[in-house]
Design a protein around this motif. Structure first.
Motif, PDB file in Angstrom:
ATOM      1  N   GLU A 126     -32.632 -43.273 -18.050  1.00  0.00           N
ATOM      2  CA  GLU A 126     -31.294 -44.440 -17.619  1.00  0.00           C
ATOM      3  C   GLU A 126     -29.685 -44.086 -18.104  1.00  0.00           C
ATOM      4  OE1 GLU A 126     -30.472 -46.055 -12.856  1.00  0.00           O
ATOM      5  OE2 GLU A 126     -31.731 -46.933 -14.593  1.00  0.00           O
ATOM      6  N   GLY A 127     -28.681 -42.822 -16.963  1.00  0.00           N
ATOM      7  CA  GLY A 127     -27.817 -42.388 -17.481  1.00  0.00           C
ATOM      8  C   GLY A 127     -27.703 -42.100 -18.715  1.00  0.00           C
ATOM      9  N   ILE A 128     -27.042 -42.053 -19.558  1.00  0.00           N
ATOM     10  CA  ILE A 128     -26.782 -41.756 -20.412  1.00  0.00           C
ATOM     11  C   ILE A 128     -27.161 -41.691 -22.239  1.00  0.00           C
ATOM     12  CG2 ILE A 128     -24.328 -40.515 -19.912  1.00  0.00           C
ATOM     13  CD1 ILE A 128     -23.434 -42.876 -22.200  1.00  0.00           C
ATOM     14  N   HIS A 129     -28.376 -42.867 -22.084  1.00  0.00           N
ATOM     15  CA  HIS A 129     -28.826 -43.249 -23.037  1.00  0.00           C
ATOM     16  C   HIS A 129     -30.022 -42.873 -23.136  1.00  0.00           C
ATOM     17  CE1 HIS A 129     -26.049 -45.920 -22.426  1.00  0.00           C
ATOM     18  NE2 HIS A 129     -26.152 -46.492 -23.530  1.00  0.00           N
ATOM     19  N   ARG A 177     -26.243 -42.410 -27.261  1.00  0.00           N
ATOM     20  CA  ARG A 177     -25.716 -41.840 -25.848  1.00  0.00           C
ATOM     21  C   ARG A 177     -25.419 -40.439 -25.995  1.00  0.00           C
ATOM     22  NH1 ARG A 177     -21.053 -45.220 -23.727  1.00  0.00           N
ATOM     23  NH2 ARG A 177     -20.131 -44.789 -26.565  1.00  0.00           N
TER      24      ARG A 177
END
Length: 599
Positions: A216-219, A239
């Motif tokens: 989740e997110g940029i990772h 990331r």
């Protein structure tokens, strides 16, 4: 004479076969990009490229080393869902193997050499299908092996020894990696604490399971475990990547990424603190689409399941004993192990090491470590150079002239020359040959027109320079490119000039409008001269009789019939009145008052 001809013929046939064989096995990694397939050697050299004009965008790829057939899936093409090409044919022609109306949505695909079948995941129908590719392929129909209602299957791989399928479920409410027999029975979940596992692969050499997790997110994560999900280990947690597919080579782990438009890789024995490197980039190439499917030739050939099983057993045994302190064993423990079948394995010391009975462990020679001295300190350590072990058992790299860094991982010319300069290595140091600038790194320049011409002509778009924001190339992928210079000062001066002209025109319009408004708003001045008596009593209808007993007065805007003999009426308006007769009467009345009898 006949014997010589026969020998020549045999030699010719063998040469042709060897050429074909070498042509087939000369690649190590294959990747799909749009409707193209690129084949690379282990050092990243492009050795072959195929294009299928009937395809739209390939999504997955798998390979049969026995028949040299490469299979590709296309989830969007109306001309075919699965294509096949024989690499020995040395042709770009591809055969349509299977076509499904309204798209197939094949995301993960794997070939099983034992059953000679293709297995794939269908994210739309949420199932895993099997498709035989034997003799009667035109009559064959795909068969549903697993109905995965509630899941969104994507990545798929197969364990050829245990005959089990592994797939990823990208449904975020139940993200997981599951396994089942090849016929769909004995289904089980082996990894379940994931976010969005997009791809999975098996390394048959080490009996390990690798997967990509788009966190989740940029990772994102690259992880591995045993085939049953135990001994889970995180290899990469970083990331700014969007991973798509994963493949396992002999020494490296590869995966495709959409953010950088390329292939990344890591060493199998890397640690978490080590960083992956961009193995191949396609950003500057004129290719429609992102790199998607990926396959490694080393892991697609024949698998020695007996050796694989032994390797798995040895790995499990080493993992169990890895953190054990042999100095804490007493005599009873040793006697028990001597009666165990693993005693010989524990005393096995490789690479010149010997078994220390006092410490109950292997004493390794210089440059090796591990439970059985099986790991070389130099293995895959120096990327572009020679590895040496010092007297204190530390590793050092003697890099080739073009590379530097602790592991010789940094190309010294990478992003060194600015403004389109060409970098070369001279006496181990980077040297820039400047074309449109000057300076040690070609950093000094004031000719923005020349710079933009160089950038657009040489397809340099990622230079570390401030001028790049001013250049606008019309066609980035053409050889003869046009360019425009975005000069902020010129634009500001032009805008100021245009604004000044507009303000001046508006000012003139306001002045003209003000003039006409004031003109038409002014009422006519009506003046009347009267001769009156000095005594103040003068009949309105007669003049004074005595010459010295009168004076003249002037009254403006007089509109009283009793005094001025002038009726009150509205002055002229801007637009003419419709009633022209009334206007003429007023004019006649004024003229009559002034003594001009014009009516």
């Amino acid at each position: 004479m006949v014997l010589n001809d026969t020998r020549l013929f045999v030699i010719l046939i063998i040469s042709i076969l060897m050429i074909n064989i070498n042509y087939v096995i000369s690649w190590d990694v294959a990747v799909t990009i749009g409707r193209e397939i690129h084949f690379f050697s282990s050092d990243g050299t492009l050795v072959r490229k195929l294009t299928n004009q009937n395809a739209t965008s390939f999504s997955s790829i798998t390979y049969d080393d026995a028949s040299h057939n490469i299979y590709l899936s296309d989830k969007k093409s109306k001309n075919g869902s699965i294509f096949v090409n024989n690499l020995q044919s040395n042709k770009n022609d591809m055969t349509t193997l299977f076509t499904k109306k309204n798209g197939s949505y094949i995301m993960g695909m794997i070939y099983d050499p034992l059953s000679k079948s293709l297995f794939w995941t269908n994210g739309k129908e949420r199932a895993i299908f099997r498709f035989p590719v034997g003799t009667n392929v035109t009559l064959a129909k795909p068969e549903m092996v697993l109905n995965l209602t509630g899941e969104i299957p994507r990545g798929l791989t197969i364990d050829l020894c245990s005959r089990r399928l592994y797939w990823t479920n990208t449904n975020k409410s139940s993200s997981s990696i599951s396994s089942s027999n090849i016929d769909g029975t004995n289904r089980t979940v082996i990894i379940n604490d994931l976010y969005e596992p997009v791809a999975v692969a098996i390394d048959h050499r080490s009996a390990k399971l690798y997967w990509l997790d788009d966190v989740e997110g940029i990772h994102y994560k690259v992880e591995k475990s045993n085939l049953d999900g135990t001994n889970r280990e995180t290899l990469v947690y970083q990331r700014h990547q969007q991973p798509f597919h994963i493949a396992i080579g002999r020494d490296k782990v590869y995966w495709t990424d959409w953010v950088y438009g390329g292939i990344w890789c890591i060493e199998k024995n890397m640690k978490l603190k080590d960083s992956p490197r961009l193995w191949k980039s396609f950003e500057s190439q004129n290719i429609e689409g992102h790199p998607t499917g990926l396959v490694a030739h080393d892991n697609a050939g024949n698998v020695d399941c007996i050796m694989m099983t032994k390797a798995a057993e040895n790995n499990n045994l080493m993992n169990e004993k890895k953190n054990t302190d042999y100095n804490q064993y007493d005599a009873s423990d040793i006697s028990i192990k001597e009666n165990n079948s693993t005693s010989k394995l524990l005393k096995l010391c490789l690479n010149g090491g010997y078994y220390n009975e006092a410490k109950k462990a292997c004493q390794c020679t210089q440059g090796y470590n591990g439970l059985h001295c099986e790991q070389s300190l130099c293995q895959n350590y120096c990327l572009h150079g020679e590895c040496k072990v010092s007297a204190n058992n530390t590793v050092q790299c003697d890099c080739v002239p073009e590379y530097s860094g602790i592991r010789c991982e940094k190309y010294i010319c990478s992003d060194y020359c600015l403004n389109g300069g060409n970098c070369s290595v001279r006496q181990g140091e980077p040297f820039c040959s400047c074309q449109f600038s000057q300076g040690h790194r070609c950093e000094e320049t004031n000719d923005i027109t020349t710079i933009c011409a160089a950038i657009c002509a040489t397809q340099i778009y990622q230079l570390n320079m401030s001028y790049i924001n001013f250049c606008r190339c019309s066609e980035r992928n053409s050889t003869n490119q046009e360019y425009n210079i975005f000069d902020y000062d010129s634009w500001v001066n032009l805008l100021i000039t245009i604004f000044s002209i507009i303000v001046g025109i508006l000012t003139i319009i306001v002045i003209i409008l003000s003039y006409f408004v004031n003109k038409y708003r002014r009422r006519p001045r009506v003046k009347k001269r009267f001769v009156v008596s000095k005594s103040g009593i003068t009949p309105l209808t007669s003049r004074p009789q005595l010459p010295d007993d009168h004076c003249e007065i002037m009254i403006e805007n007089c509109c009283n019939m009793n005094i001025c003999e002038t009726p009150c009426f509205e002055p002229k308006l801007r637009s003419p009145q419709l009633n022209t007769k009334k206007k003429e009467d007023k004019n006649c009345l004024l003229d009559h008052v002034d003594g001009n009898n014009a009516c």
